[in-house]
Design a protein around this motif. Structure first.
Motif, PDB file in Angstrom:
ATOM      1  N   PRO A 127       1.081  -1.238  -0.035  1.00 41.84           N
ATOM      2  CA  PRO A 127      -0.054   0.047   0.049  1.00 41.84           C
ATOM      3  C   PRO A 127       0.890   1.403  -0.272  1.00 41.84           C
ATOM      4  CG  PRO A 127      -0.087  -1.265   1.861  1.00 41.84           C
ATOM      5  CD  PRO A 127       0.870  -1.760   1.381  1.00 41.84           C
ATOM      6  N   THR A 128       0.682   2.160  -1.090  1.00 41.20           N
ATOM      7  CA  THR A 128       1.588   3.354  -1.184  1.00 41.20           C
ATOM      8  C   THR A 128       1.079   4.590  -1.313  1.00 41.20           C
ATOM      9  OG1 THR A 128       2.956   1.604  -2.477  1.00 41.20           O
ATOM     10  CG2 THR A 128       3.603   3.975  -2.594  1.00 41.20           C
ATOM     11  N   TYR A 129       1.338   5.449  -0.400  1.00 40.89           N
ATOM     12  CA  TYR A 129       0.701   6.795  -0.489  1.00 40.89           C
ATOM     13  C   TYR A 129       1.768   7.866  -0.476  1.00 40.89           C
ATOM     14  CZ  TYR A 129      -2.080  10.817   0.692  1.00 40.89           C
ATOM     15  OH  TYR A 129      -2.525  12.197   0.600  1.00 40.89           O
ATOM     16  N   GLU A 162       4.834   8.076  -1.691  1.00 39.35           N
ATOM     17  CA  GLU A 162       6.289   7.538  -1.458  1.00 39.35           C
ATOM     18  C   GLU A 162       7.153   7.733  -2.533  1.00 39.35           C
ATOM     19  OE1 GLU A 162       6.753   6.615   1.578  1.00 39.35           O
ATOM     20  OE2 GLU A 162       4.925   5.589   2.355  1.00 39.35           O
ATOM     21  N   ASP A 222      -2.151   4.431  -3.635  1.00 40.77           N
ATOM     22  CA  ASP A 222      -3.470   4.953  -2.981  1.00 40.77           C
ATOM     23  C   ASP A 222      -3.601   6.197  -3.001  1.00 40.77           C
ATOM     24  OD1 ASP A 222      -5.575   5.085  -1.235  1.00 40.77           O
ATOM     25  OD2 ASP A 222      -4.296   5.037   0.633  1.00 40.77           O
ATOM     26  N   LYS A 277      -4.844   3.302   4.178  1.00 38.88           N
ATOM     27  CA  LYS A 277      -4.295   1.904   3.996  1.00 38.88           C
ATOM     28  C   LYS A 277      -4.962   0.749   3.876  1.00 38.88           C
ATOM     29  CE  LYS A 277      -0.314  -0.633   5.974  1.00 38.88           C
ATOM     30  NZ  LYS A 277       0.488  -0.959   6.982  1.00 38.88           N
ATOM     31  N   ALA A 324      -6.446   0.173   0.613  1.00 36.73           N
ATOM     32  CA  ALA A 324      -5.487  -0.097  -0.237  1.00 36.73           C
ATOM     33  C   ALA A 324      -5.028  -1.551  -0.247  1.00 36.73           C
ATOM     34  CB  ALA A 324      -4.189   0.758   0.001  1.00 36.73           C
ATOM     35  N   ASP A 349       5.246  -2.660   4.064  1.00 35.54           N
ATOM     36  CA  ASP A 349       5.231  -1.089   3.765  1.00 35.54           C
ATOM     37  C   ASP A 349       6.076  -0.326   2.740  1.00 35.54           C
ATOM     38  OD1 ASP A 349       3.271  -0.786   5.756  1.00 35.54           O
ATOM     39  OD2 ASP A 349       4.381   0.078   7.251  1.00 35.54           O
ATOM     40  N   ASP A 391       7.653   2.137   2.560  1.00 33.82           N
ATOM     41  CA  ASP A 391       8.897   2.914   2.996  1.00 33.82           C
ATOM     42  C   ASP A 391       9.853   2.010   3.506  1.00 33.82           C
ATOM     43  OD1 ASP A 391       7.722   1.848   5.281  1.00 33.82           O
ATOM     44  OD2 ASP A 391       7.375   3.815   6.035  1.00 33.82           O
ATOM     45  N   GLN A 401      10.085   0.035   5.870  1.00 34.66           N
ATOM     46  CA  GLN A 401      10.218  -0.048   7.494  1.00 34.66           C
ATOM     47  C   GLN A 401      10.519  -1.552   7.823  1.00 34.66           C
ATOM     48  OE1 GLN A 401       7.703   3.058   8.865  1.00 34.66           O
ATOM     49  NE2 GLN A 401       9.391   3.358  10.520  1.00 34.66           N
ATOM     50  N   ARG A 410      12.539   4.797   9.075  1.00 35.40           N
ATOM     51  CA  ARG A 410      12.079   5.251   7.813  1.00 35.40           C
ATOM     52  C   ARG A 410      13.160   6.111   7.337  1.00 35.40           C
ATOM     53  NH1 ARG A 410       7.895   7.222   4.475  1.00 35.40           N
ATOM     54  NH2 ARG A 410       5.704   6.425   5.445  1.00 35.40           N
ATOM     55  N   THR A 447       6.128  10.329   7.571  1.00 40.10           N
ATOM     56  CA  THR A 447       5.054   9.278   7.976  1.00 40.10           C
ATOM     57  C   THR A 447       3.673   9.939   7.878  1.00 40.10           C
ATOM     58  OG1 THR A 447       3.777   8.128  10.146  1.00 40.10           O
ATOM     59  CG2 THR A 447       5.115  10.331  10.480  1.00 40.10           C
ATOM     60  N   LYS A 448       2.501   9.120   7.411  1.00 42.94           N
ATOM     61  CA  LYS A 448       1.419   9.717   6.817  1.00 42.94           C
ATOM     62  C   LYS A 448       0.240   9.759   8.144  1.00 42.94           C
ATOM     63  CE  LYS A 448       2.942   8.835   2.818  1.00 42.94           C
ATOM     64  NZ  LYS A 448       4.199   8.528   3.424  1.00 42.94           N
ATOM     65  N   TRP A 449       0.713   9.498   9.351  1.00 40.83           N
ATOM     66  CA  TRP A 449      -0.202   9.416  10.383  1.00 40.83           C
ATOM     67  C   TRP A 449       0.032  10.576  11.346  1.00 40.83           C
ATOM     68  CZ3 TRP A 449      -3.845   6.162   9.131  1.00 40.83           C
ATOM     69  CH2 TRP A 449      -3.307   4.806   8.448  1.00 40.83           C
TER      70      TRP A 449
HETATM   71  N1  UDP Z   1      -0.312   4.390   3.345  1.00 37.59           N
HETATM   72  C1  UDP Z   1      -1.528   4.221   2.253  1.00 37.59           C
HETATM   73  N2  UDP Z   1      -2.511   5.045   2.505  1.00 37.59           N
HETATM   74  C2  UDP Z   1      -2.561   5.923   3.308  1.00 37.59           C
HETATM   75  C3  UDP Z   1      -1.482   6.175   4.351  1.00 37.59           C
HETATM   76  C4  UDP Z   1      -0.513   5.317   4.309  1.00 37.59           C
HETATM   77  O1  UDP Z   1      -1.286   3.417   1.570  1.00 37.59           O
HETATM   78  O2  UDP Z   1      -3.450   6.646   3.324  1.00 37.59           O
HETATM   79  C5  UDP Z   1       1.056   3.560   3.278  1.00 37.59           C
HETATM   80  C6  UDP Z   1       2.161   4.284   3.293  1.00 37.59           C
HETATM   81  O3  UDP Z   1       2.483   4.578   1.864  1.00 37.59           O
HETATM   82  C7  UDP Z   1       3.050   2.819   3.879  1.00 37.59           C
HETATM   83  C8  UDP Z   1       2.233   2.435   4.860  1.00 37.59           C
HETATM   84  O4  UDP Z   1       0.748   2.748   4.564  1.00 37.59           O
HETATM   85  O5  UDP Z   1       3.344   2.232   2.791  1.00 37.59           O
HETATM   86  C9  UDP Z   1       2.379   2.712   6.318  1.00 37.59           C
HETATM   87  O6  UDP Z   1       2.394   4.203   6.611  1.00 37.59           O
HETATM   88  P1  UDP Z   1       3.316   5.016   7.169  1.00 37.59           P
HETATM   89  O7  UDP Z   1       4.674   4.472   7.084  1.00 37.59           O
HETATM   90  O8  UDP Z   1       3.031   6.466   6.893  1.00 37.59           O
HETATM   91  O9  UDP Z   1       2.952   4.671   8.895  1.00 37.59           O
HETATM   92  P2  UDP Z   1       3.715   4.649  10.048  1.00 37.59           P
HETATM   93  O10 UDP Z   1       4.926   3.532   9.339  1.00 37.59           O
HETATM   94  O11 UDP Z   1       4.534   5.844  10.278  1.00 37.59           O
HETATM   95  O12 UDP Z   1       3.212   3.666  10.821  1.00 37.59           O
END
Ligand code: UDP
Ligand code: MG
Length: 313
Positions: A9-11, A13, A43, A74, A77, A94, A96, A98, A199, A204-206
């Motif tokens: 799932p990619t937003y 990135e 996404d 996500k 997605a 993910d 990113d 991670q 990362r 981060t998207k959150w």
């Molecule tokens: N992601 C997505 N749609 C969204 C938000 C996030 O597909 O609306 C994806 C994002 O690209 C990543 C994964 O979900 O591959 C996890 O997101 P992120 O790394 O921002 O979260 P964290 O690792 O900080 O919890």
């Protein structure tokens, strides 16, 4: 040769796509006895992610992409990923990076042994203190209130056998909490430990608010405990009010009642008002889920799959 799909799932990135490609090339060379498919679910990114992914597909057609019509989040997605992945097993990662690719051979080994859901459990992470603590607390709350066990520190990073993917594909709810769905479907599970990487690029998207929304969604999607809580709170308040009623009657009979008691009156009204509003809010949360779900909308629409426009069914 067995086929393994990895879905991302990619937003937004764009900065991670190169790293993703290099990592996956390594995965392919290290595990060449499998056929590989990489499905990047765009996404609704607003940056250059889609073009980067298109280029990747042209360079190497094992990299597939699915372009969603907007940003759905996500959870949706991933749902789209399950629909379009074709492998005998599907790994969710993910974009990113991670999630360390070093865990993948281990996942595959357990899959070969017959486990159908090999989930990766975070050992430690370099997240901020607050994020770490609140997520610990949240998992605890979920586990205590839900009727199925919810595993701690387990995210979406896992390998699912085809049977699990087919099971998940049948669950079409749009208010999704995939974490609890993995637990709900059952099947043979095996946990392995991993260290979450930090990362490398992008951000981060959150934020706090979106995490809070996610938490409330998660809670209301896999447990009805809050409704029970409202009932208990209401009953307790009524009981207290009832006891206090007797106290007042007795006091009035014994001592008479000069006009007094404004503070108690205020406190009681405010307290009861609060209890009622909380309970209404909780009911409202569930009602809104019912409302959204009863529309029976499809989970998502797509622009294209690998550049070809397919009919949205
Ligand atoms: N992601 C997505 N749609 C969204 C938000 C996030 O597909 O609306 C994806 C994002 O690209 C990543 C994964 O979900 O591959 C996890 O997101 P992120 O790394 O921002 O979260 P964290 O690792 O900080 O919890
Ligand atoms: Mg991340």
């Amino acid at each position: 040769m067995k086929k393994v799909s990895i879905i991302f799932p990619t937003y937004n990135e764009e900065a991670s796509i190169d790293l993703l490609y290099n990592s996956m090339v390594k995965v392919m060379t290290d595990n060449s006895h499998y056929e590989w498919e990489f499905l990047i679910i765009n996404d609704g990114s607003s940056d250059n992610t889609l073009n980067a992914v298109k280029e990747l597909h042209q360079k190497d057609n094992r990299f597939c992409y699915l372009d969603l019509s907007r940003n759905y989040g996500k959870e949706i997605a991933m749902m789209a990923g399950f629909d379009y992945a074709t492998g005998d097993a599907v790994i969710i990662m993910d974009a990113d990076m991670q999630h360390p690719i070093s865990v993948i051979p281990e996942m595959l080994a357990y899959w070969e042994k017959g486990y159908q859901d090999v989930y990766a459990q975070r050992e430690s992470s370099n997240e901020q203190w607050f994020k770490k603590k609140s997520s610990q607390l949240y998992y605890k709350l979920l586990d205590e209130t839900s009727d199925i066990p919810i595993l701690k520190n387990v995210g979406d990073f896992r390998l699912l056998d085809r049977v699990c993917v087919d099971a998940l594909k049948q669950m079409r709810e749009t208010q999704r909490n995939t974490k609890s769905m993995y637990c709900w479907i059952g099947f043979r599970k095996k946990g392995i430990k991993y260290k979450q990487l930090s990362r490398k690029s992008g951000k981060t998207k959150w934020n706090f608010l979106s995490l809070l929304t996610l938490a409330i969604d998660g809670l209301t999607s896999c447990t009805t405990m809050p409704l029970r809580f409202a009932t208990i709170l209401g009953s307790l308040a009524s009981l207290l009010a009832f006891i206090y009623l007797f106290v007042i009657i007795v006091k009035t009979l014994v001592f008479g009642e000069p006009v007094q008691g404004y503070p108690t009156l205020m406190v009681t009204i405010l307290f009861l008002g609060g209890v009622q509003l909380i309970s209404l809010g909780i009911i409202g949360e569930y009602l809104s889920r019912v409302f959204k779900e009863t529309k029976g909308r499809p989970g998502y629409f797509i622009n294209s799959y690998n550049g070809t426009e397919t009919k949205n069914t």
